[in-house]
Design a protein around this motif. Structure first.
Motif, mmCIF file in Angstrom:
data_model
loop_
_atom_site.group_PDB
_atom_site.id
_atom_site.type_symbol
_atom_site.label_atom_id
_atom_site.label_comp_id
_atom_site.label_asym_id
_atom_site.label_seq_id
_atom_site.Cartn_x
_atom_site.Cartn_y
_atom_site.Cartn_z
ATOM 1 N N PHE A 69 2.453 3.857 5.093
ATOM 2 C CA PHE A 69 2.214 2.410 5.183
ATOM 3 C C PHE A 69 3.358 1.818 6.025
ATOM 4 O O PHE A 69 4.515 2.224 5.875
ATOM 5 C CB PHE A 69 2.194 1.801 3.771
ATOM 6 C CG PHE A 69 1.728 0.375 3.707
ATOM 7 C CD1 PHE A 69 0.370 0.066 3.635
ATOM 8 C CD2 PHE A 69 2.655 -0.670 3.703
ATOM 9 C CE1 PHE A 69 -0.055 -1.258 3.572
ATOM 10 C CE2 PHE A 69 2.221 -1.992 3.643
ATOM 11 C CZ PHE A 69 0.871 -2.292 3.580
ATOM 12 N N CYS A 117 5.107 8.146 2.512
ATOM 13 C CA CYS A 117 4.111 7.075 2.605
ATOM 14 C C CYS A 117 4.136 6.536 4.035
ATOM 15 O O CYS A 117 5.184 6.151 4.546
ATOM 16 C CB CYS A 117 4.452 5.957 1.619
ATOM 17 S SG CYS A 117 3.372 4.508 1.777
ATOM 18 N N MET A 149 10.319 5.851 1.490
ATOM 19 C CA MET A 149 9.351 6.486 0.582
ATOM 20 C C MET A 149 9.062 7.900 1.047
ATOM 21 O O MET A 149 8.094 8.150 1.767
ATOM 22 C CB MET A 149 8.031 5.704 0.558
ATOM 23 C CG MET A 149 8.055 4.474 -0.294
ATOM 24 S SD MET A 149 6.354 3.852 -0.565
ATOM 25 C CE MET A 149 5.882 4.776 -2.025
ATOM 26 N N GLY A 206 0.818 -1.203 0.000
ATOM 27 C CA GLY A 206 0.000 0.000 0.000
ATOM 28 C C GLY A 206 0.855 1.257 0.000
ATOM 29 O O GLY A 206 1.943 1.278 0.566
ATOM 30 N N HIS A 207 0.347 2.263 -0.692
ATOM 31 C CA HIS A 207 1.032 3.564 -0.679
ATOM 32 C C HIS A 207 0.006 4.656 -0.416
ATOM 33 O O HIS A 207 -1.154 4.548 -0.836
ATOM 34 C CB HIS A 207 1.703 3.855 -2.028
ATOM 35 C CG HIS A 207 2.789 2.895 -2.404
ATOM 36 N ND1 HIS A 207 3.751 2.438 -1.522
ATOM 37 C CD2 HIS A 207 3.080 2.300 -3.600
ATOM 38 C CE1 HIS A 207 4.579 1.621 -2.147
ATOM 39 N NE2 HIS A 207 4.186 1.506 -3.415
ATOM 40 N N HIS A 238 7.310 1.863 5.343
ATOM 41 C CA HIS A 238 7.656 2.575 4.117
ATOM 42 C C HIS A 238 8.246 3.965 4.336
ATOM 43 O O HIS A 238 8.907 4.509 3.460
ATOM 44 C CB HIS A 238 6.411 2.709 3.219
ATOM 45 C CG HIS A 238 5.974 1.412 2.603
ATOM 46 N ND1 HIS A 238 5.129 1.341 1.506
ATOM 47 C CD2 HIS A 238 6.266 0.126 2.930
ATOM 48 C CE1 HIS A 238 4.913 0.064 1.194
ATOM 49 N NE2 HIS A 238 5.589 -0.691 2.048
HETATM 50 CO CO CO Z 1 4.159 2.897 0.516
#
Ligand code: CO
Length: 218
Positions: free
Chosen positions: A204, A202, A211, A134-135, A207
């Motif tokens: 998630f 992100c 990210m 997921g992002h 992450h």
């Molecule tokens: Co992500």
């Protein structure tokens, strides 16, 4: 000053009266002879880590260290940035992509200071499902990312991995999986008022460290 520090360090170990006596010697004869050196070496086994400290710490820097530290603690309250002249609304949106790896493309974003709101869209170009890869997009100060991400873990997927009460968060999107898109509307006035230093990342789980991208106010 230095005498005071030395005596404080001597007291800190709180060990024995013997220690105090030893420190007294150490401090009063800073330029020491061999006798003193041997004396302190002899004490090392008894005092353990207490002896190395006095030699490591008194590099006579304390006054210098204190000044920058005070400035650094003031720094986070960055001065507000002035808004720019109104710009073409076409300049007030952008898209970033993320696939099945932990990276945004591009990794930085220019936001004109003349935009009232800036719409940022995330396109998940990967194939993995939202539960696995997921992002989302979360906007916060770069310096706050780690704290916001930690705080987000408890929010879980139902809250898109962002704690709703976290006031460090300027904007957030839903979490999407491969093939999905999500967008955030960023109130540019908030970025300006905060003095810049913002980023998108992100939230998630796992992450946030990799990210993330920089937001430049232009
Ligand atoms: Co992500």
């Amino acid at each position: 000053m230095s005498v005071l520090k030395v005596s404080l360090r001597c007291v800190a170990p709180v060990a024995l009266a013997v220690l105090l006596a030893a420190c007294g010697h150490d401090g009063s004869t800073a330029d020491a002879g061999n006798d003193e050196a041997t004396a302190s070496q002899a004490l090392v086994p008894a005092t353990g880590p207490a002896m190395p400290d006095p030699t490591a710490m008194p590099p006579a820097n304390p006054p210098d260290d204190q000044a920058p530290a005070a400035e650094a603690s003031v720094a986070p309250a960055a001065a507000p940035i002035a808004a720019g002249p109104p710009v073409d609304p076409d300049l007030c949106h952008a898209e970033v992509a993320a696939g099945d790896t932990l990276a945004f493309d591009p990794p930085s974003l220019d936001i004109p200071r003349g935009c009232r709101t800036f719409t940022l869209t995330l396109r998940h170009t990967g194939k993995l499902p939202v539960t696995v890869m997921g992002h989302n997009l979360v906007i916060a100060k770069a310096a706050d990312i780690a704290g916001v991400a930690r705080n987000s873990l408890g929010a879980g997927p139902i809250r898109n991995y962002v704690e709703p009460s976290d006031r460090r968060v300027i904007a957030r999107s839903k979490v999407v999986g491969g093939g999905g898109t999500a967008s955030v509307k960023i109130d540019v006035a908030k970025l300006l008022a905060g003095g810049g230093g913002y980023a998108f990342f992100c939230s998630f789980p796992g992450h946030a460290r990799d990210m993330r991208g920089t937001i430049n106010l232009r």
